[in-house]
Each structure stands twice: as structure tokens, then as C-alpha cells.
Design a protein around this motif. Structure first.
Motif, PDB file in Angstrom:
ATOM      1  N   UNK A  81      -1.695  -0.918  -3.585  1.00 47.92           N
ATOM      2  CA  UNK A  81      -3.034  -0.142  -3.472  1.00 47.92           C
ATOM      3  C   UNK A  81      -2.444   1.233  -3.387  1.00 47.92           C
ATOM      4  N   UNK A  82      -3.070   2.206  -4.266  1.00 47.64           N
ATOM      5  CA  UNK A  82      -2.802   3.604  -4.015  1.00 47.64           C
ATOM      6  C   UNK A  82      -3.935   4.448  -3.137  1.00 47.64           C
ATOM      7  N   UNK A  83      -3.522   4.929  -2.092  1.00 48.16           N
ATOM      8  CA  UNK A  83      -4.567   5.789  -1.419  1.00 48.16           C
ATOM      9  C   UNK A  83      -3.990   7.187  -1.297  1.00 48.16           C
ATOM     10  N   UNK A  84      -5.019   8.030  -1.765  1.00 40.68           N
ATOM     11  CA  UNK A  84      -4.633   9.543  -1.625  1.00 40.68           C
ATOM     12  C   UNK A  84      -5.408  10.313  -0.509  1.00 40.68           C
ATOM     13  N   UNK A  88       0.891  -1.124  -0.043  1.00 44.72           N
ATOM     14  CA  UNK A  88      -0.148  -0.072  -0.009  1.00 44.72           C
ATOM     15  C   UNK A  88       0.854   1.204   0.068  1.00 44.72           C
ATOM     16  N   UNK A  89       0.528   2.333  -0.860  1.00 46.64           N
ATOM     17  CA  UNK A  89       1.242   3.443  -0.783  1.00 46.64           C
ATOM     18  C   UNK A  89       0.106   4.594  -0.536  1.00 46.64           C
ATOM     19  N   UNK A  90       0.463   5.169   0.529  1.00 45.13           N
ATOM     20  CA  UNK A  90      -0.275   6.273   1.122  1.00 45.13           C
ATOM     21  C   UNK A  90       0.280   7.655   0.386  1.00 45.13           C
ATOM     22  N   UNK A  91      -0.233   8.171  -0.555  1.00 38.46           N
ATOM     23  CA  UNK A  91       0.360   9.543  -0.891  1.00 38.46           C
ATOM     24  C   UNK A  91      -0.369  10.595  -0.086  1.00 38.46           C
ATOM     25  N   UNK A  92       0.674  11.231   0.647  1.00 40.24           N
ATOM     26  CA  UNK A  92      -0.094  12.111   1.900  1.00 40.24           C
ATOM     27  C   UNK A  92       0.874  13.383   1.706  1.00 40.24           C
ATOM     28  N   UNK A  93       0.792  14.185   2.799  1.00 41.51           N
ATOM     29  CA  UNK A  93       1.533  15.467   2.927  1.00 41.51           C
ATOM     30  C   UNK A  93       1.512  15.945   4.167  1.00 41.51           C
ATOM     31  N   UNK A  94       1.449  17.388   4.309  1.00 49.28           N
ATOM     32  CA  UNK A  94       1.109  18.205   3.524  1.00 49.28           C
ATOM     33  C   UNK A  94      -0.058  17.701   2.450  1.00 49.28           C
ATOM     34  N   UNK A  95      -0.235  18.750   1.445  1.00 52.73           N
ATOM     35  CA  UNK A  95      -1.203  18.425   0.742  1.00 52.73           C
ATOM     36  C   UNK A  95      -0.732  17.672  -0.819  1.00 52.73           C
ATOM     37  N   UNK A  96      -0.735  16.379  -1.107  1.00 52.82           N
ATOM     38  CA  UNK A  96      -0.071  15.871  -2.000  1.00 52.82           C
ATOM     39  C   UNK A  96      -0.551  16.542  -3.374  1.00 52.82           C
ATOM     40  N   UNK A  97      -1.689  17.068  -3.666  1.00 54.73           N
ATOM     41  CA  UNK A  97      -2.078  17.824  -4.866  1.00 54.73           C
ATOM     42  C   UNK A  97      -1.057  18.876  -5.005  1.00 54.73           C
ATOM     43  N   UNK A  98      -0.460  19.321  -4.325  1.00 56.42           N
ATOM     44  CA  UNK A  98       0.550  20.369  -4.311  1.00 56.42           C
ATOM     45  C   UNK A  98       1.724  20.188  -5.270  1.00 56.42           C
ATOM     46  N   UNK A  99       1.900  18.790  -5.520  1.00 52.46           N
ATOM     47  CA  UNK A  99       2.831  18.148  -6.405  1.00 52.46           C
ATOM     48  C   UNK A  99       2.323  18.179  -7.847  1.00 52.46           C
ATOM     49  N   UNK A 100       2.997  18.867  -8.864  1.00 53.48           N
ATOM     50  CA  UNK A 100       2.325  18.685 -10.198  1.00 53.48           C
ATOM     51  C   UNK A 100       2.811  17.380 -10.692  1.00 53.48           C
ATOM     52  N   UNK A 101       3.563  16.564 -10.305  1.00 52.30           N
ATOM     53  CA  UNK A 101       3.957  15.222 -10.682  1.00 52.30           C
ATOM     54  C   UNK A 101       3.299  14.159  -9.982  1.00 52.30           C
ATOM     55  N   UNK A 102       2.017  14.558  -9.266  1.00 57.33           N
ATOM     56  CA  UNK A 102       1.293  13.515  -8.703  1.00 57.33           C
ATOM     57  C   UNK A 102       0.618  12.324  -9.777  1.00 57.33           C
ATOM     58  N   UNK A 103       0.106  12.895 -10.885  1.00 56.84           N
ATOM     59  CA  UNK A 103      -0.417  11.905 -11.670  1.00 56.84           C
ATOM     60  C   UNK A 103       0.745  10.724 -11.982  1.00 56.84           C
ATOM     61  N   UNK A 104       2.165  11.283 -12.131  1.00 58.37           N
ATOM     62  CA  UNK A 104       2.943  10.315 -12.659  1.00 58.37           C
ATOM     63  C   UNK A 104       3.330   9.381 -11.372  1.00 58.37           C
ATOM     64  N   UNK A 105       3.316   9.984 -10.278  1.00 56.52           N
ATOM     65  CA  UNK A 105       3.635   9.018  -9.072  1.00 56.52           C
ATOM     66  C   UNK A 105       2.597   8.021  -8.769  1.00 56.52           C
ATOM     67  N   UNK A 106       1.241   8.418  -9.022  1.00 57.47           N
ATOM     68  CA  UNK A 106       0.174   7.512  -8.660  1.00 57.47           C
ATOM     69  C   UNK A 106       0.397   6.477  -9.775  1.00 57.47           C
ATOM     70  N   UNK A 107       0.570   6.730 -11.081  1.00 52.71           N
ATOM     71  CA  UNK A 107       0.628   5.864 -12.378  1.00 52.71           C
ATOM     72  C   UNK A 107       1.841   4.884 -11.839  1.00 52.71           C
ATOM     73  N   UNK A 108       2.810   5.353 -11.369  1.00 53.94           N
ATOM     74  CA  UNK A 108       4.186   4.526 -11.065  1.00 53.94           C
ATOM     75  C   UNK A 108       3.736   3.407  -9.761  1.00 53.94           C
ATOM     76  N   UNK A 109       3.038   3.988  -8.823  1.00 56.10           N
ATOM     77  CA  UNK A 109       2.814   3.250  -7.620  1.00 56.10           C
ATOM     78  C   UNK A 109       1.767   2.050  -8.135  1.00 56.10           C
ATOM     79  N   UNK A 110       0.727   2.487  -9.053  1.00 57.21           N
ATOM     80  CA  UNK A 110      -0.051   1.402  -9.459  1.00 57.21           C
ATOM     81  C   UNK A 110       0.446   0.488 -10.316  1.00 57.21           C
ATOM     82  N   UNK A 111       1.507   0.886 -11.215  1.00 56.09           N
ATOM     83  CA  UNK A 111       2.107   0.016 -11.971  1.00 56.09           C
ATOM     84  C   UNK A 111       3.055  -1.170 -11.187  1.00 56.09           C
ATOM     85  N   UNK A 112       3.274  -0.859 -10.133  1.00 64.97           N
ATOM     86  CA  UNK A 112       3.879  -1.798  -9.196  1.00 64.97           C
ATOM     87  C   UNK A 112       3.137  -2.726  -8.648  1.00 64.97           C
ATOM     88  N   UNK A 113       1.770  -2.618  -8.787  1.00 61.81           N
ATOM     89  CA  UNK A 113       0.760  -3.255  -8.232  1.00 61.81           C
ATOM     90  C   UNK A 113       0.365  -2.975  -6.623  1.00 61.81           C
TER      91      UNK A 113
END
Lengths: 359, 92
Positions: A82-85, A55-80
Motif C-alpha cells: 500500500x503506497x502512501x504519499x 505499507x510503504x509511506x513515502x515521506x521526507x522532507x518533501x518526497x516530490x523533491x525526488x525526480x525518481x518518485x514515480x519509479x519508486x512508487x511503481x516499484x513499491x506498488x509492484x511488490x503489492x
């Protein structure tokens, strides 16, 4: 060798539009120019998965402040994984939610500060309530499960029924009601935040009744106010046992608050691999298992239930991170907690809340 | 112990729950909000058949073809435990 971790808490940034006075980030916030790069985070996710994290919990602060968030979500997902925002909802437009869902967010955890617009926005320090209500709808529109997360304290505990009703209205599947844990910002604001016994006595049965009434529709997780309890919380289910945290600057922490233990030598992903740090670092091995314990924990049958409680709390209140968590009624330092309750639950003069800000 | 569900109950994997195989642990796992369950082979076979169409009884019949000694009652208790852990949903 230690068991593999199940989860990685990735604190992508400490930047956040909200200013909650109980923020779990440290007082010394990491600035933007010290944040890990996209490439660094991709490597961290690779290493976390190789180590066993699912499980990868993408947190912060506010993770939406990272412009590369979609890329990081996609990468975590590609590893199999569970992606929690984990988000405040501020900045989560319909389009943004749609694109994040399309690259692999599995679940969204949305914070709610209070039951009403006025209460919520006073605690958050900005107008956020309407954004949150919208964000909840965007999450549901993508067919994703939603958890609403509320930190409880003296300023909102009387509105507990309203908070539960609000989470129901927002369509949450889960509601986490977590009494404030006192580290960093919350410790600084403790005299404003500590609930009274009378408040808890009213709130506890309201939560219990709602748990019954909503069974099967909305799961309510209730985290107790540990200063008021006789036994400590089973913090992290043991040190270096299930989860690891990577801070925005790459510091690797056994628990999100661990920077408060100033004697702990913290490792960084820029210098070492997660495998090396999880298995071999002094920081992750400091309080693993039971050998480090002193009495009363060492000879206590409850050590397998609560693991001696919280190391950060022990350090903050006794100066010794290996001491029994002082909220425990068996701790020789319990009187410290009782004194805090006596003087801070109903202070003669209530200080102003120190709002969370970068210095 | 969790009481078993009825044999005509139709279980389905909950929304937001992911079933996958973990190469690192060499085990089937279920991933869901804030949790991971590592499944043994039997549990993994049952969860894989919780498709919202088959009943608990149907699942027992399918598994009886593959494994010896499948008891419908055991499948029913396993499904009940999965419901309790919020991995599986049942109607009604």
C-alpha cells in the motif's frame, strides 16, 4: 524472533520547501549528495516487503523533491504494498498527481499548517496555502482518499474549528490533529510551541464534538499533548514492533526521532540488510519487550498499554533512554516536565521560532 | 461489542482499501490508510463478497454453500466490525 513489521517509513529526502519549526526531521539534516540512490531505495523496498512490510509511506522532507518518485512508487506498488504519499502539496501539479496515481499511489497525506492562508504561510515559512488547496483537489480528481495532517501548537490551537472546517472543505476522509511532540526542531522551539492548559481546555471539546458530528464522513484522529497528560503515549506501539524508518542517507531507525538517542548505535542499509537489522541489531533490540524496563514501569500494569512511553523523550529529559517516560505521573522525573510547563507555557519573553533550514 | 448491521444492509469495500494475500504471513490482509488488518479465513471470505451489490443476508447464503454452520447474525457482526475499522462502507 520479533514479529514482522507492517510498515516502512521511507524518508526519501530531507529537502523541503517548507520550514516548519516543529519538523520531525533531525536538526542535522541529510544533504542531497548523501541521499540513497534509486537502486538503493528499490533494494530497501524489496527487503522491507520480504521482511513483512505491507505499507510503504513515502515521506521526507518533501518526497516530490525526488525526480525518481514515480519509479519508486511503481516499484513499491509492484511488490503489492500500500503506497502512501506524505506531502506538503508544494510541487504537486495536476499532471504530477495524475502520473503518480497511474503508477500506484493509494493514498495521499497532505499537511496543513493552519486554518487560514496567513497563518499557514507564516508557520510554513513560504506561500504554500493556495498550493495545498489545489493539491487536495488534484488528489480527489484522481479518486484517491485524502488525509489532511495538522500539527497543533500554541500558534494554531485557537483555530482548531477553522482547521477542521478547512479539512472538510478540502474533501479529506481523515484528519489527523497531532499535538506537537518535542524532539529535534520542536524541542528547540518548545517555548514558542507549548500550548497552554486554557487552549487545550477549549480545543479538546471542539474536537470531540466534531468527531461526533462528522462520524462516517471524516474520521478525526486526535493525538494528545503528552506533557499535559498523566500517562505517556504508547510510542510506536512498542520499540521495533510494527514499523521501521529508513532515513534519506540509509540509516535504519526504530522510530523517526531515534537519532536523538546518542547512545544508540544506528545501522545503515548500505552495510546490512533490513532483515539483519530488524531482527539482530542492538538498536532494534534495545527496548523490545519488557525486560529492559526499570521501575516504576517494570512492575506497572500499564506497561502493556503504553510500553513505558517514549524512549526518545526519556533520553532527552532524563539522559537515560531506559527510564520511564517523564511525562508519566509515576515517573520520578515528572517534576522536570512540570517545570518546563511552568516556565515555557507562558514565557515572560517569547523567543522567535527557529525555522527549519539545512545548514 | 459492536452492534450488528441489518441483514438487508449492502456493504462495499471502501475507496482506497486494498485486499490482498500476504505470502510472508500466509494470510489474507486488508490494507488501508495507516493500517493493516490480518484476516482469518472466514473474515477474508466475507470481505471478498462486500461488492456493493450483495446484502449481508445474500453473503450469508453464499457462504452457507461453502461452510457449515454459517449464522447470518455472525456475518452481520463481522461486517459491523469492518465498518467500524473503516474497511467497509454501508449506505445510509
Amino acid at each position: 524472533m520479533a514479529e514482522a513489521p507492517f510498515g516502512l517509513l521511507a524518508e526519501l529526502t530531507h529537502r523541503c520547501p517548507l520550514q516548519c519549526g516543529y519538523c520531525s526531521n533531525p536538526l542535522e539534516l541529510v544533504r542531497r549528495d548523501a541521499e540513497l540512490s534509486t537502486e538503493d531505495w528499490r533494494r530497501v523496498f524489496d527487503q522491507a516487503r520480504a521482511l513483512g512490510a505491507l505499507q510503504i509511506h513515502l515521506s521526507g522532507g518533501e518526497p516530490l523533491r525526488r525526480p525518481d518518485l514515480p519509479e519508486l512508487v511503481a516499484h513499491a506498488n509492484s511488490l503489492g504494498c500500500y503506497v502512501n504519499l506524505v506531502t506538503s502539496g508544494v510541487g504537486l501539479s495536476r499532471d504530477r498527481m495524475r502520473s503518480l496515481a497511474s503508477v500506484g499511489v493509494d493514498h495521499v497525506q497532505l499537511s496543513l499548517q493552519d486554518a487560514t492562508r496567513a497563518g499557514n504561510d507564516r508557520i510554513a515559512g513560504i506561500k504554500a496555502f493556495d498550493r495545498k488547496v489545489e493539491a487536495a483537489a488534484f488528489v480527489l480528481d484522481e479518486g484517491l482518499p485524502l488525509t489532511v495532517n495538522t500539527v497543533l501548537h500554541r500558534q494554531n490551537l485557537d483555530n482548531i474549528a477553522g482547521i477542521i472546517a478547512m479539512a472538510e472543505q478540502m474533501g479529506a476522509e481523515r484528519l489527523e490533529l497531532a499535538n506537537t511532540q518535542y524532539y529535534g526542531w520542536a524541542l528547540r522551539n518548545r517555548a514558542v510551541l507549548l500550548p497552554t492548559r486554557a487552549q487545550l481546555a477549549v480545543a479538546d471539546p471542539i474536537v470531540a464534538a466534531a468527531q461526533d458530528r462528522l462520524r462516517g464522513r471524516m474520521e478525526i484522529v486526535y493525538v494528545i499533548a503528552d506533557y499535559h497528560e498523566a500517562h505517556p503515549k504508547p510510542c510506536m506501539y512498542g520499540w521495533g514492533a510494527r514499523q521501521l524508518t529508513v532515513a534519506p542517507n540509509g540509516d535504519v531507525l526504530p522510530c523517526p526521532a531515534a537519532t536523538v538517542i546518542s547512545s544508540l548505535e544506528i545501522e545503515n542499509v548500505r552495510d546490512s540488510s533490513l532483515h539483519e537489522i530488524w531482527h539482530h541489531s542492538p538498536s532494534f533490540n534495545a527496548f523490545r519487550g519488557f525486560e529492559w524496563m526499570q521501575d516504576p514501569c517494570r512492575s506497572c500494569p500499564r506497561k502493556e498499554i503504553d510500553f513505558g512511553g517514549c524512549r526518545c523523550q526519556a533520553f532527552q529529559l532524563t539522559g537515560d533512554a531506559a527510564a520511564t517516560d517523564p511525562v508519566c505521573s509515576l515517573s520520578p522525573a515528572r517534576s522536570t516536565v512540570d517545570l518546563i510547563l511552568e516556565t515555557e507555557m507562558a514565557p515572560s519573553e517569547v523567543p522567535a521560532m527557529a525555522m527549519r533550514k539545512m545548514r | 461489542m459492536t452492534p450488528a448491521v441489518a441483514l438487508d444492509t449492502v456493504p462495499r469495500i471502501r475507496r482506497g482499501v486494498k485486499c490482498t494475500y500476504d505470502q510472508i504471513r500466509s494470510a489474507h490482509v486488508v490494507l488501508f490508510p495507516e493500517g493493516v488488518l490480518v484476516l482469518n479465513e472466514t473474515a477474508a471470505s466475507v470481505v471478498a463478497l462486500c461488492d456493493g451489490v450483495r446484502s449481508v443476508g445474500d453473503i450469508a447464503v453464499v457462504l452457507a454453500d461453502e461452510y457449515d454452520g454459517v449464522e447470518p447474525g455472525d456475518i452481520a457482526s463481522l461486517v459491523a466490525r469492518m465498518v467500524e475499522r473503516r474497511v467497509v462502507d454501508v449506505d445510509g
